[in-house]
Design a protein around this motif. Structure first.
Motif, PDB file in Angstrom:
ATOM      1  N   LYS A 103      -1.256   5.047  -2.022  1.00 50.27           N
ATOM      2  CA  LYS A 103       0.022   4.650  -1.411  1.00 50.27           C
ATOM      3  C   LYS A 103       0.836   5.920  -1.224  1.00 50.27           C
ATOM      4  N   LYS A 104       1.951   5.818  -0.487  1.00 53.22           N
ATOM      5  CA  LYS A 104       2.826   6.988  -0.352  1.00 53.22           C
ATOM      6  C   LYS A 104       3.434   7.330  -1.710  1.00 53.22           C
TER       7      LYS A 104
ATOM      8  N   TYR B 257       5.080   1.862  -3.655  1.00 51.95           N
ATOM      9  CA  TYR B 257       4.729   3.294  -3.655  1.00 51.95           C
ATOM     10  C   TYR B 257       4.148   3.727  -4.989  1.00 51.95           C
TER      11      TYR B 257
END
Ligand code: AQP
Length: 332
Positions: A4-5, A36
């Motif tokens: 994920k970011k 995130y």
């Protein structure tokens, strides 16, 4: 960690967090955890850029860690650690300082402001603070950095440093973006509403601390500086009322029009009381959780030790690449 970011943010243990720290930054930290990969830290190395009493700093650091947990940061979901436990921050900071210009640092408004406030201690750390902040972020290749608006300038510098390093030595760092809330990015002092609410404000009535009890919160709001009109609306020139509306909106979710109609025909006294009550009710569960977390020293220690191990493993890979890129010889 899943693909994920990455989010990174930190907070200084320079005192109990204010409502400004909470609304502008920490509150968002918790809500970002599902979407995130979140990395959060108590930045005690930043704190010593201003004189600190060592025993107080130690206590404030542990309290800050427990307070972040009380605000909803879950050490199982996020990497939550204490900055001085993870050596890569200082190591990368040195590398990045050699890609940062003196002129850039001289333009930082926080440096100018803090130099004015502490004329007897304008130390080199205060000047290079934004480089350490860049290292905090770039060591994790963070995509997003949730901060209040006062940190925007430092974040822009971090972006410039990342770009310069990448140009000079080849692509390595992600260029991070600021994540600034639409409402509450700058909560103002209750006593001087043209000035930001700050942990280290000497006037205790100027800021709401998130561990203040209900009576204290209501008393501080009752004393909040407003204006000589009697209209509750968001308008230029009404700094005090604008600030109270922002705070009320942040804790109730109501927009400014709804707030104006709710208080039409009512006076500032009623409004201040309503803001105080809404804030106190919103913060009450945090105070309770803080009491639980801060009393369980063993659990806290387990969390910050594991957090530091994860943070080191994560950042070491990126910082080792940076060492290689600048031409440092490998140890093995
Ligand atoms: N008044 C504020 N409104 C909105 N956001 C704020 N932040 C700070 N004050 C406000 C945000 O809180 C995060 C953590 O801040 P920090 O601990 O790094 O230090 P700071 O910005 O210098 O905050 P203080 O409270 O003013 O600390 P002192 O008094 O020690 O200097 C950041 O994301 C910041 O934007």
């Amino acid at each position: 960690m899943e693909d994920k970011k990455v989010i990174f943010s930190g907070i200084q243990p320079t005192g109990t967090f204010t409502l400004g720290n909470y609304i502008g930054a920490i509150r968002n930290w918790g809500s970002l955890q599902e979407e995130y990969n979140c990395i959060y830290c108590v930045v005690n190395m930043h704190a010593i850029t201003v004189k600190q009493e060592p025993s107080k700093l130690r206590k404030n650091t542990l309290d800050a860690y427990a307070l972040l947990m009380a605000c909803g940061i879950d050490p199982e979901k996020s990497i939550l650690f204490i900055q001085s436990h993870v050596k890569t921050h200082a190591e990368l900071s040195w590398l990045l300082s050699c890609s940062t210009q003196f002129g850039e640092l001289s333009r930082m408004t926080q440096f100018k402001d803090k130099s004015r406030r502490h004329p007897d201690d304008i130390n080199a750390g205060l000047f290079t603070y934004p480089v350490l902040m860049a290292a905090d972020i770039l060591a994790y290749n963070a995509d997003l950095v949730p901060v209040g608006i006062d940190q925007k300038q430092h974040l822009e510098l971090a972006r410039n440093i990342a770009q310069r390093f990448n140009q000079r030595y080849g692509e390595l760092f992600t260029v991070p973006e600021a994540y600034i809330p639409e409402v509450g990015a700058k909560v103002m002092s209750l006593q001087e509403p043209s000035k930001k609410m700050s942990k280290s404000d000497e006037n205790p009535n100027a800021c709401i601390l998130i561990l203040d009890d209900k009576d204290t919160i209501i008393r501080k709001f009752k004393r909040a500086v407003t204006d000589s009109e009697a209209e509750i609306c968001y308008r230029e020139g009404k700094d005090g009322i604008n600030n109270l509306m922002t705070i009320y909106s942040s804790v109730t979710g109501k927009n400014f029009d709804e707030i104006t109609s709710e208080f039409s025909g009512k006076g500032y006294g009623d409004f201040k009381l309503a803001v105080g009550e809404a804030v106190a009710d919103h913060l009450a569960p945090i105070r309770e959780k803080f009491a639980q977390f801060s009393s369980d020293k063993e659990y806290l220690k387990k969390c910050y030790t594991e957090g530091a191990e994860k943070a080191l493993a994560y950042s070491q890979r990126i910082v080792s690449k940076a060492y290689r890129k600048v031409g440092f010889v490998d140890k093995k």
